[in-house]
Scaffold this active site. Structure first.
Site, PDB file in Angstrom:
ATOM      1  CB  SER A  21      -1.129  -0.064   1.322  1.00  0.00           C
ATOM      2  OG  SER A  21      -1.860  -1.105   1.005  1.00  0.00           O
ATOM      3  CE  LYS A  71      -7.430  -7.279   5.512  1.00  0.00           C
ATOM      4  NZ  LYS A  71      -7.715  -7.896   4.228  1.00  0.00           N
ATOM      5  N   GLY A 131      -8.619 -20.970   5.156  1.00  0.00           N
ATOM      6  CA  GLY A 131      -8.437 -19.701   6.350  1.00  0.00           C
ATOM      7  C   GLY A 131     -10.012 -19.230   6.494  1.00  0.00           C
ATOM      8  N   GLY A 133      -9.861 -15.934   8.729  1.00  0.00           N
ATOM      9  CA  GLY A 133      -9.782 -14.703   9.119  1.00  0.00           C
ATOM     10  C   GLY A 133     -10.121 -13.654   8.607  1.00  0.00           C
ATOM     11  N   GLY A 134      -9.972 -12.295   8.748  1.00  0.00           N
ATOM     12  CA  GLY A 134     -10.734 -11.045   8.192  1.00  0.00           C
ATOM     13  C   GLY A 134     -10.589 -11.284   6.847  1.00  0.00           C
ATOM     14  N   GLY A 233      -2.590 -11.987  -5.544  1.00  0.00           N
ATOM     15  CA  GLY A 233      -3.598 -11.037  -5.111  1.00  0.00           C
ATOM     16  C   GLY A 233      -3.159  -9.496  -5.537  1.00  0.00           C
TER      17      GLY A 233
END
Length: 250
Positions: A21, A71, A131, A133-134, A233
């Site tokens: 980012s 998240k 998975g 997770g968030g 991704g």
């Protein structure tokens, strides 16, 4: 002479020196001549330090992205959520309003959905999400919007979840999209990969890894060897970043 007001943006996470980012937005600000805009990493050992960041930068901080592992945990500190973020139960974008309120959004689902869509073929009706997770929550929401059934794969026994030990040839015959939402295989641990039976991938399958560093993880390499379509991704991240920017500036 007009004053250029400083606008700070950033990424909230833990051990995020590798982050996509900061570089992405630095380039965006440079190319777009966004004077006074900066993007930084808010690298926190504990989410409990988050309010301090906000209070210290309240006048200048306009927006924050959120990554692993915060998240879900960050929701406790927000004033409100968008409808979709509330449904998803995870936040990766925070807008600081003019009144200083913190509103959470999820743009992960948008980035994932838009990047997966061009790959879809008639057989892609069911997906396995590795998975819980968030990040996996945004992926699940996107699949739901695309009309694709999904099942989570996890070592934690929860609803709509199967264990890694249950993955076999029959499962792979019914599930033609396999998505890695775990951090397993992220640089520098590039020899690691989720513990699944890669021999059952075929040319009918899509293997999608939310990891973008390395560009081709061991998970993707092994699926590719069996003829599967693969995707990392990076495009998802670019799309969600642009959606975040839109939210911060609307």
């Amino acid at each position: 002479m007009s004053t250029v007001h400083k606008k700070r943006f950033g990424l909230l996470g833990k051990n995020i020196s590798y982050s996509f980012s900061r570089g992405y937005f630095a380039e965006k600000f440079k190319e777009g001549n966004y004077d006074g805009c900066s993007y930084e990493n808010f690298d926190l050992a504990e989410i409990t330090s988050f309010p301090e960041i906000i209070s210290n930068g309240k006048e200048e901080i306009k927006g924050i992205n959120v990554t692993i592992p915060y998240k879900e945990a960050v929701i406790f500190y927000l004033d409100k959520l968008s409808k979709k973020a509330a449904k998803i139960g995870a936040v990766n974008t925070i807008k600081i309003t003019k009144k200083g309120k913190l509103k959470g959004y999820n743009t992960d689902y948008y980035g994932f959905k838009k990047s997966l869509q061009p790959m879809l073929k008639p057989q892609h009706k069911k997906a396995l999400i590795l998975g819980t997770g968030g990040a996996s929550k945004g992926v699940a929401f996107a699949l739901g919007e695309l009309g694709i059934d999904y099942t989570f794969v996890s070592r934690n026994n929860k609803d709509n979840t199967i264990d890694y030990s249950q993955l076999n040839e029959d499962v792979f015959k019914h599930y033609h999209i396999i998505i890695n939402c775990t951090p397993v295989g992220t640089s520098p641990d590039i020899d690691a990969c989720p513990d699944i039976p890669y021999e059952y991938f075929t040319s009918e399958h899509i293997a999608y890894d939310l990891i973008y560093n390395p560009a081709e993880t061991k998970f993707l390499q092994q699926a590719k060897e069996k003829g599967a379509q693969i995707k990392n991704g990076l495009r998802m991240l670019e799309l969600q970043a642009e959606k975040s920017w839109e939210i911060w500036n609307k």
